[in-house]
Design a protein around this motif. Structure first.
Motif, short mmCIF file in Angstrom:
data_model
loop_
_atom_site.label_atom_id
_atom_site.label_comp_id
_atom_site.label_asym_id
_atom_site.label_seq_id
_atom_site.Cartn_x
_atom_site.Cartn_y
_atom_site.Cartn_z
N THR A 206 0.83 -1.21 0.00
CA THR A 206 0.00 0.00 0.00
C THR A 206 0.86 1.25 0.00
O THR A 206 0.59 2.22 -0.73
CB THR A 206 -0.92 0.01 1.23
N GLY A 207 1.93 1.24 0.81
CA GLY A 207 2.84 2.38 0.86
C GLY A 207 3.52 2.62 -0.48
O GLY A 207 3.62 3.77 -0.94
N VAL A 208 3.99 1.54 -1.10
CA VAL A 208 4.66 1.68 -2.40
C VAL A 208 3.68 2.18 -3.47
O VAL A 208 4.01 3.06 -4.27
CB VAL A 208 5.29 0.34 -2.82
N SER A 209 2.47 1.63 -3.47
CA SER A 209 1.46 2.06 -4.45
C SER A 209 1.08 3.53 -4.23
O SER A 209 0.85 4.26 -5.20
CB SER A 209 0.20 1.18 -4.33
N THR A 210 1.01 3.93 -2.97
CA THR A 210 0.70 5.32 -2.67
C THR A 210 1.78 6.25 -3.21
O THR A 210 1.48 7.28 -3.84
CB THR A 210 0.55 5.52 -1.15
N LEU A 211 3.04 5.90 -3.00
CA LEU A 211 4.14 6.71 -3.53
C LEU A 211 4.11 6.75 -5.05
O LEU A 211 4.36 7.79 -5.67
CB LEU A 211 5.48 6.17 -3.03
N ALA A 212 3.81 5.60 -5.67
CA ALA A 212 3.76 5.54 -7.13
C ALA A 212 2.61 6.41 -7.67
O ALA A 212 2.78 7.15 -8.64
CB ALA A 212 3.58 4.09 -7.60
N GLY A 213 1.45 6.34 -7.01
CA GLY A 213 0.32 7.17 -7.43
C GLY A 213 0.59 8.65 -7.26
O GLY A 213 0.25 9.47 -8.11
N MET A 214 1.24 9.01 -6.14
CA MET A 214 1.58 10.42 -5.91
C MET A 214 2.62 10.90 -6.91
O MET A 214 2.59 12.06 -7.34
CB MET A 214 2.08 10.60 -4.48
N SER A 215 3.53 10.03 -7.29
CA SER A 215 4.53 10.40 -8.30
C SER A 215 3.86 10.65 -9.65
O SER A 215 4.18 11.62 -10.35
CB SER A 215 5.58 9.29 -8.43
N GLN A 216 2.91 9.78 -10.02
CA GLN A 216 2.14 10.01 -11.25
C GLN A 216 1.39 11.34 -11.19
O GLN A 216 1.35 12.10 -12.16
CB GLN A 216 1.13 8.89 -11.45
N LEU A 217 0.81 11.62 -10.02
CA LEU A 217 0.06 12.86 -9.85
C LEU A 217 0.98 14.07 -9.98
O LEU A 217 0.60 15.08 -10.56
CB LEU A 217 -0.63 12.86 -8.48
N ALA A 218 2.21 13.97 -9.44
CA ALA A 218 3.16 15.07 -9.53
C ALA A 218 3.49 15.38 -10.99
O ALA A 218 3.51 16.54 -11.41
CB ALA A 218 4.43 14.74 -8.75
N PHE A 219 3.75 14.34 -11.78
CA PHE A 219 4.00 14.54 -13.20
C PHE A 219 2.78 15.15 -13.89
O PHE A 219 2.91 16.03 -14.75
CB PHE A 219 4.36 13.21 -13.88
N MET A 220 1.60 14.68 -13.52
CA MET A 220 0.38 15.18 -14.14
C MET A 220 0.17 16.66 -13.81
O MET A 220 -0.22 17.46 -14.67
CB MET A 220 -0.81 14.35 -13.67
N ILE A 221 0.42 17.04 -12.55
CA ILE A 221 0.29 18.44 -12.15
C ILE A 221 1.21 19.31 -12.99
O ILE A 221 0.81 20.37 -13.50
CB ILE A 221 0.60 18.60 -10.65
N ALA A 222 2.46 18.86 -13.14
CA ALA A 222 3.44 19.64 -13.92
C ALA A 222 3.01 19.75 -15.39
O ALA A 222 3.09 20.83 -15.99
CB ALA A 222 4.82 19.00 -13.80
#
Length: 399
Positions: A206-222
């Motif tokens: 769950t922790g790894v998936s959360t970090l991966a999802g947040m990383s995707q979101l960071a790229f999307m925001i940019a």
């Protein structure tokens, strides 16, 4: 002071992991969706639903196929019950795939994700309970043990969605709770060390998936920031402005709310480029947008429509309120020309209800026409009706 220092340390660590992706003000967007821009929310909702449908397609195909393996290794009564549950799950996945379409609504995307993860979670609890009534051995026991890995697959699948930390935790919690329920159903015979190890592994995934999802979101925001912003002035681009106008017009029409737009055209701007060069013109644009942006009301949105033309979108604002707001901006001024004289603008205003506009394009056309008439009438003024109605305002004291 200490908290500010800690925040700065955390921020520098995070920006070191994601260099150049996020601005300081956008960091909180990774934790919660509450402050996201509407354009980011719509794009993210569309992506979430599309990935839900992809996941549903994979599960709809693979879930019934596994019944072939079950038929080989399990006794017929067990196989029949599992096959029936698989067919029901397959039908649910197929329905999700066929009847769900992205519409840009985030809560609709949440509902799609909830359905996607509820189907295999229910299948997992039911199948695990059914398998507990059989004494399996050899390859049957090995295949039966494989059913216990379904929660791991689901939690790992969260990594493909651009989610905030809060969203990941909310979606993962029912799966973790279901794992706890499955253990409680076998309380008397449960191997606690094995169960605790498996549960801890689920938490790590769950922790790894959360970090991966947040990383995707960071790229999307940019990426969204780059796509929706005008590269010179930093205000919203025309394409993003059109998207917001369409959305706001739909919302205003459904709720019968006010919606005003102002078409702003800087006066004699071509002379700046001709006499002082394009760098001076760019500086004038930057100064103007900086002044307007810092004096906008909450909810208003400034877009660069093209060249020296700008559109100000004002939700929940009637004609009189819009006129007062634009006169206030005009009174503050739009900056200075390179020769030190004031930079002025001709402004046309239109409002959905007052002008009986049937779509956002009509609203823009009316504001554009009034801006053109304001220029013809001497420039440096705000026009909120057609000239025949003589509602031209040049002095902010009038309001």
């Amino acid at each position: 002071m200490i908290m500010h220092r800690i925040t700065d340390i955390v921020w520098h660590r995070l920006t070191g992991l994601m260099p150049g992706e996020l601005k300081h003000a956008e960091l909180s967007w990774l934790a919660s969706p509450h402050n996201h821009l509407s354009l980011l929310t719509r794009r993210r909702a569309t992506m979430i639903v599309n990935r839900v449908r992809l996941f549903a397609f994979l599960f709809a195909v693979l879930t019934p196929l596994w019944s072939v393996v079950d038929l080989v290794v399990f006794p017929f009564p067990l196989w029949f019950n599992l096959a029936l549950m698989r067919l029901l799950a397959c039908a649910a996945f197929a329905s999700l795939l066929l009847y769900y379409r992205p519409n840009g609504d985030l809560f609709d995307a949440y509902r799609a994700m909830a359905l996607l993860f509820a189907i295999p979670t229910a299948f997992y609890v039911a199948s695990y309970t059914l398998l507990g009534h059989y004494q399996l051995s050899g390859i049957s026991a090995a295949i039966g043990a494989g059913y216990a890995f379904l929660p791991f697959v689901l939690l790992a699948g969260l990594a493909i969605f651009p989610l905030t930390m809060l969203e990941n935790l909310v979606i993962a919690s029912p799966i973790l709770i279901a794992q706890g329920i499955s253990g409680s159903l076998r309380w008397a015979t449960l191997d606690w060390p094995s169960f605790a190890g498996a549960f801890w592994l689920l938490v790590l995934i769950t922790g790894v998936s959360t970090l991966a999802g947040m990383s995707q979101l960071a790229f999307m925001i940019a990426l969204v920031r780059q796509a929706i912003r005008d590269p010179l002035t930093g205000v919203f681009s025309r394409s993003s402005g059109e998207e917001v106008l369409e959305l706001q017009f739909t919302i205003a029409s459904r709720s019968n709310a006010a919606l005003s737009v102002a078409f702003i055209d800087l006066d004699h701007f071509k002379n700046i480029n001709d006499k002082f060069g394009h760098e001076a013109g760019d500086k004038a644009l930057l100064d103007m947008t900086d002044i307007v942006s810092h004096n906008l009301r909450r909810g208003d949105m400034l877009t660069r429509w093209g060249g020296e033309e700008f559109v100000l979108i004002m939700p929940n604002t009637d004609l009189m309120q819009a006129q007062a707001a634009l006169l206030r901006l005009r009174g503050m001024g739009f900056g200075l020309r390179p020769d030190g004289t004031p930079l002025t603008a001709s402004i046309g205003i239109a409002e959905r209800s007052a002008d009986l506009a049937t779509d956002w394009k009509t609203l823009i056309d009316l504001a554009d026409q009034r801006m053109y008439h304001a220029k013809q009438s001497g420039r440096d003024q705000v026009l909120s009706t057609h000239p025949a109605q003589t509602n031209i305002c040049t002095d902010p004291i009038m309001q």
